[in-house]
Structure formats: C-alpha cells, structure tokens
Design an enzyme around this catalytic site. Structure first.
Site, mmCIF file in Angstrom:
data_model
loop_
_atom_site.group_PDB
_atom_site.id
_atom_site.type_symbol
_atom_site.label_atom_id
_atom_site.label_comp_id
_atom_site.label_asym_id
_atom_site.label_seq_id
_atom_site.Cartn_x
_atom_site.Cartn_y
_atom_site.Cartn_z
ATOM 1 N N TYR A 223 0.853 -1.184 0.000
ATOM 2 C CA TYR A 223 0.000 0.000 0.000
ATOM 3 C C TYR A 223 0.890 1.234 0.000
ATOM 4 C CZ TYR A 223 -3.722 3.077 1.931
ATOM 5 O OH TYR A 223 -4.638 4.068 2.164
ATOM 6 N N TYR B 4 -9.777 -4.501 8.601
ATOM 7 C CA TYR B 4 -8.516 -3.907 9.046
ATOM 8 C C TYR B 4 -8.743 -2.684 9.923
ATOM 9 C CZ TYR B 4 -3.872 -1.871 9.044
ATOM 10 O OH TYR B 4 -2.670 -1.340 9.456
ATOM 11 N N HIS B 5 -9.555 -1.766 9.462
ATOM 12 C CA HIS B 5 -9.755 -0.522 10.198
ATOM 13 C C HIS B 5 -10.528 -0.753 11.494
ATOM 14 C CE1 HIS B 5 -9.208 0.577 5.909
ATOM 15 N NE2 HIS B 5 -8.340 1.406 6.453
ATOM 16 N N LYS C 67 -9.136 17.380 16.866
ATOM 17 C CA LYS C 67 -8.400 16.960 15.677
ATOM 18 C C LYS C 67 -8.652 18.031 14.628
ATOM 19 C CE LYS C 67 -8.057 12.737 14.291
ATOM 20 N NZ LYS C 67 -6.652 12.412 14.621
ATOM 21 N N HIS D 187 -8.997 9.405 11.772
ATOM 22 C CA HIS D 187 -8.590 8.333 12.681
ATOM 23 C C HIS D 187 -8.675 8.853 14.112
ATOM 24 C CE1 HIS D 187 -6.733 7.189 8.837
ATOM 25 N NE2 HIS D 187 -6.871 5.949 9.251
#
Length: 695
Positions: free
Chosen positions: A52, A206-207, A565, A571
C-alpha cells in the site's frame, strides 16, 4: 486460561480438544475452504506482494510504483491523500495542509493518468483503498485506463467501496449512511455489468481492528457488513452468485500469532456457510478471498527497530492463515511517513518469506494442529455469537446508528491501552526491557506547499482547456441521477470525469442532493471506568489521579480539556482513548468535531473555555495545522496552554515548541504520564486568570 487475546486458550492442547471440531477431513480448495481456497495454494503460486503506497503527487507515486514492479511487486495498492478520500480538490479551503501528506493527491483524470503512466494494466492488478469518494476516483481510473487503450472489461483489481466501516471506525465518509449505501451498490451494479474481472467491493476488517476490535469482533463486524451489502444488492435485483464472485475481504493481522491464523481460517468457514445458507451454489461465490496487512497499531515509536520483528511474525501469520495478497508495514511508521529504506525492507520481508524460508512448500501446514484446529472452531462459535448480538440490535446499520458498534470498538481500544500501561500486555522496548536509545531514522520530507501549488496549477490548466458546457451538462446529469434515483451513479460520474470534471466538482454535484454528513468526535460514556478499572490497584495511576484531585480541591471543579483533531484525518482511536482515560483520572474532557479547520476548531474550543487544549495528530500535516490552530486560539483571546499528541518526527518538535506547544506526547506515552504532564502545566499556569477565552 488466557483471555487477553479475544478467544480463551490454555497452555496445552491434545487430541481430546478435536473431539467436537468439524471439517478435520477438509481439503484445501474444498468447501468450507478452511485450509485455503485453492487446492495447491502457494505451492503453485505465492501470495501477491501488494504494498500500500502513495504520497505527494501522481508523478512521484508513479515512480515509486514502477520501481516496486521492477523489484518484485505483483500488484499495486493505491493510498490516496485525505482530501481525495473526502471528495475535495486540492484547492479547496478544507484541503489545506493535508494535500499529498498521507497518500497521493488525485484531483482529476489527468492526475490518474500521470499516476498510472507506464503501468501495464493488462498484467498488473490495481487495488484502491477508497470508499467515500469512490465514484469520481473509480471513474477516473476507468477513464484513464480506457484512454490509455485498455478495455475496461479486462482490467483486474479491487475497489474498497466499503462505506459501512467508515461510519464505524475510519470516518472517511462524505454522505449520510443511506445515500452512501446507494453509491456503494451502484458501483457494484456497474462493475458486475461492465468489469467482471474487477472486485467490486473489499469489505474491510482492518480498520475495525485498528479502532480497537479483537479478532472476534473484527470478523463479526466485517461479515455483518458483507451480509448487509449482499442483502441490499439482491433486493435491488442483482444475482447473489455474481455479487459474491466479485467481493473480497481485507483483514488486519496483529500480534496474536495463533489467534490470527485461526481468525483467517475461521473467516473462510463462516463466509462459506453463510453464503451456502443464502442459496449460493458455485464454489467461487462461496470462497472468501482476502488481502491482509500487518497491524499498524502494533508498531511502536520506542525501540522502533523492534517493529521489523513484529511485522515479520505478523506476515507469517497471514501466510499461514492463507491470504491471497499481503502488505507488510515499514518499521518507521510509528515515527513518521515511511522512509524508502524502511519500505524496501518491508517489501523484502515478503520476498524472503516466499523464497528463503520454505513457507510456500506446504499447503496449510497447521492443518490438524490440536491448537489451531481447536482455536479455529472456537473462533467460529464466538463470531456466530457476536453476529447474533448484532442481529439483536436490528442489524449492522441499526447497530451503527445506535452507537453500539462504536462503543464496542472504543471499549476494546481503552482496554488495550490499559493493558499496555500496566504491563499486563508486554511490549518489548516500551513497557519492559527498555533501552536508552533512539532508532536512527531517515525521515522523508514532503513539501506540502509545493505539492498543493502543483495540484492547483494542474486544476487551473484542466479548467482552462476543457469544454465548460460539456462539463456543466455532465455534472447536472449526475445531480439528477442522485435526485431521481434513475440511472447508475458510477455511469453518470464516468461521463462527468471523461468531460474533465474534477473529483471535487463531482462530489459537489452530489452535495446538491445529499449534504455532507457531520458527526461529532464525542466521548463515549460506555468506556467510562474501563481504563480506571484495569488500573485500580496501580500506585502510579493512583498518584496521577491524586494530582488531579488536588487541583480540583483548590479550584472547586474538574480541570477542563478541549481535545481536537484538525484537518481531514478521521482516525480517532487515540483521541477517544485519551479522552476516556483522562475522564477516569478526573478531567472534564470535551472532544471537538471531526474535519475542522483550525479556525473552526478554535471557535469550538473557545466556547468551552478550557484550562488546556489538546491536539491529536496522526496524518503528517501538523507542521501547518498546529501553528494555525494556536494562532486562531490567540486571535480569539484564548491563552489556554496547548499540548500535542501523536506521531511527530523529532525534527519537527523544536518548531512546534517555538509556535506555542508546551508539551508533546508521543504514541507510546502511558496515560499516567500524560496526566501528570498535564497537571504540571496546569499547576504552573495557576496564576493565569480564569476565563481565558474571549466571550
């Protein structure tokens, strides 16, 4: 039994543990595909090395891709920058410092053509991690390939197109869940009809793993999402077997070596059983094909070279679990964007496993293992139980809307942090066997200002040479397709992209019908006391809580922290974990909205009148965003001290301190140390008059 890894296990296994385990006589390539989807697996063809990658602009990424192909890669996996994920062109005010920082910036089909220049698309499969802006990005890929002379029907690859997991974990969404589901299914319908060799959806666990899920929850949520997509597509008239033949899956492989092998084997069994019960008959439609990536959350900044070992063992688990392709993380990703040498070592790790270690010689070498077979069966049963819980919530979409999924992930992340901070979960070089040294790291530098200026100039050239009327007509047709529900959204977007509409213009055309979805970065009360409960007998943690209690006794209230953020990074695991743990320590923590500009974040923080402002950063844009936020706070009369947490290269620290950051907490900092550091700042600021924000 040890339950720290999700599925309980014991020190020794014997033949007695296989008494109730089905499928022991299963062969590779046969239902339920426990031992692999192919009879010969890697003995005939190794897994695909699919790293990736993507950074800066299309030309820079293209050079990296061509080098990777020359050095043994068999497929490409494109990482897009955050503005592209969120459907913004590089000249948009919200794109700002994020352009090209955590992936490649793609604003139009011309960028996509530069990205793929010289890549033999008739031989190389291309995977694209894109869900939010899937329509214009996939359209740009299709048009770029066609204009290079390739038949779209012959293209091989995968588009992630998994929007449900974005609402659960990664937050790279654009529209609300319902229109997002229509976008996702329209993409599948188009690819089924026109691109039969291209995977129309890669459902991602995955996340979810990175957000805090253990193996059981990761697998259950991934399969629940897949079922929801399949059900919606079948309801819309798609053939269930055709749909399933063009689906793939994406899993994380973390440090639980045996558990991860069992998880991947269990995934195939569960999917095969589920699809057979749904009436699927063909073997290919029942086969769960997967890509895996070693877990980013297992990388640590302290003694960072140890990450090489972690990644290698995780890669072996993925191979023993039977993955079809694999990405191995670079050891330095806990420090900054990966350097070229570290990325090369990550790639070479797979080549060594393929060619030097004999891992490809035997199909499913763990078949018949007392431990692995028993653990696989337990994993299957545990996932089925969790799937039943999801159904009890009304299905996975209802569970997302109710916050049930997010709460489960958040609790898992907080629990993991507590286990690391207490030392219950040993991390060598971090909480045990620490060495007083710092890994040498050749850190890559991306000039975000130069990249953005270059992208803006490309956009100017595009708009000055295109047929403006043709673009207007195509974008209006896309808007009408969204409004009326007639036609296919991807087909309409392809025409707009072919006319030279930009990624942002296509997104804006949809926004006329579906406004952008905004979700707050709110703290989840479900994780209250999870961290404190794990450390209730810990003297170090109690000392940190006592420091907060003393401040509270003096001031008559809890210390207030505004935690934000800034930019397009969604994320939020770190911010949520810190907020929950500091809440347990006695702070009053408020979490700001996601995707805020510095000025928006400052406006929000000033209303709260914080004693201290915390910034969470992960995506590399801190050098521009943090000073801008501090400047905006000061313009509004807010003199609250500012601290920063996240991945910040050593070379950037002095400039951040110079602009007003008082303390920087790296990714391996225990919560007790964060708490005491904050209290030191608050106690030093005790002479500053309260009410430091302008009204």
């Amino acid at each position: 039994m040890n339950e720290a890894r999700g599925v309980p296990r014991k020190p020794i296994y014997t033949q007695a543990d296989l008494a109730d385990v089905p499928w022991l006589d299963a062969r590779p390539g046969d239902y339920p595909f426990l031992r692999g989807i192919h009879a010969t697996m890697y003995a005939q063809r190794p897994w695909t090395i699919r790293q990736y990658a993507g950074y800066a602009d299309a030309a820079a990424s293209n050079l990296a891709y061509r080098r990777a192909l020359e050095r043994g890669a068999k497929g490409l996996s494109v990482a897009f920058d955050l503005p592209t994920h969120r459907g913004y062109d590089s000249d948009h005010v919200c794109a700002g410092a994020d352009v090209g920082m955590a992936g490649v910036a793609i604003d139009s089909v011309e960028d996509m053509k530069r990205l793929l220049d010289g890549v033999p698309l008739n031989d190389v499969s291309v995977s694209m991690t894109m869900s939010g802006a899937v329509l214009p990005v996939l359209a740009a890929f299709i048009v770029a390939a066609q204009e290079a002379g390739y038949d779209a029907a012959q293209l091989r690859g995968t588009i992630q197109n998994d929007i449900l997991k974005e609402f659960m974990a990664r937050n790279a969404y654009i529209f609300a869940p319902e229109p997002s589901m229509r976008i996702a299914t329209d993409v599948v319908h188009y690819l089924l009809a026109n691109m039969p060799r291209f995977n129309a959806m890669s459902i991602s666990g995955y996340h979810l793993h990175e957000a805090g899920a253990d193996g059981v929850l990761e697998l259950a949520l991934t399969l629940a999402n897949a079922r929801a997509y399949v059900q919606r597509l079948v309801e819309e008239g798609a053939d269930v077997e055709r749909v399933c033949e063009q689906l793939s899956f994406f899993f994380a492989v973390g440090p639980d070596f045996f558990g991860e092998i069992a998880k991947l084997r269990a995934a195939r069994v569960l999917w095969a059983e589920s699809m057979r019960s749904a009436g699927v008959g063909s073997a290919r439609a029942m086969q769960l094909r997967m890509h895996c990536q070693t877990a980013g959350s297992s990388l640590h900044a302290e003694s960072a070279h140890n990450n090489v070992v972690r990644t290698t063992v995780e890669a072996m688990a993925a191979v023993f679990g039977g993955t079809q392709s694999l990405h191995t993380n670079a050891w330095d990703e806990a420090l900054s964007l990966p350097g070229e040498a570290a990325a090369t070592l990550a790639r070479d790790t797979q080549l060594i496993l393929q060619h030097e270690m004999g891992l490809c010689d035997v199909v499913d070498p763990w078949g018949g293992s007392y431990l692995i077979e028993s653990l696989t069966a337990r994993m299957v049963n545990a996932v089925k139980a969790t799937l039943a819980e999801i159904e009890a919530q009304g299905g996975v979409i209802a569970a997302i809307e109710a916050g049930w999924v997010q709460a489960r992930l958040h609790r898992g992340a907080v629990k993991t942090q507590a286990q690391i901070d207490t030392g219950e979960r040993v991390v060598v070089g971090v909480n045990r066997y620490r060495e007083a040294h710092t890994a040498q790291h050749a850190r890559p530098e991306i000039d975000a200002h130069r990249v953005r200026a270059k992208q803006i100039e490309h956009l100017r050239q595009l708009k000055s040479t295109r047929d403006a009327q043709r673009v207007h007509i195509a974008l209006d047709a896309l808007t009408q397709c969204a409004r009326t529900g007639e036609g296919n959204l991807l087909a309409a977007t392809i025409e707009a992209i072919r006319a030279r509409a930009s990624i942002g213009e296509c997104t804006a055309a949809l926004e006329r019908v579906w406004p952008r979805w905004h979700a707050g970065l709110s703290a989840l009360t479900s994780a209250a006391h999870v961290y404190a409960g794990a450390r209730e007998c810990d003297a170090v943690w109690q000392a940190a809580r006592d420091a907060v209690s003393r401040w509270r006794a003096v001031h008559g209230r809890k210390p207030r922290m505004a935690l934000v953020k800034v930019g397009q990074d969604g994320h939020d695991r770190g911010a949520r974990v810190v907020a929950a743990a500091l809440g347990d320590a006695g702070f009053d923590v408020r979490l700001g909205p996601l995707f805020a500009t510095p000025r928006e974040a400052a406006d929000w923080a000033c209303v709260y009148e914080p004693d201290i402002v915390g910034i969470s950063t992960l995506a590399g844009a801190h050098a521009a965003l943090v000073p801008a936020l501090i400047g905006a706070l000061r313009e509004r009369g807010c003199n609250a001290p500012v601290v920063l947490g996240g991945i910040v290269p050593e070379a950037h620290r002095d400039s951040l301190f110079a602009c007003g950051v008082l303390k920087l907490f790296g990714p391996d900092t225990p919560i007790d140390r964060i708490t005491l550091g904050l209290m030191d700042i608050l106690n030093e600021a005790a002479t500053v008059p309260k009410g430091c924000c302008a009204s």
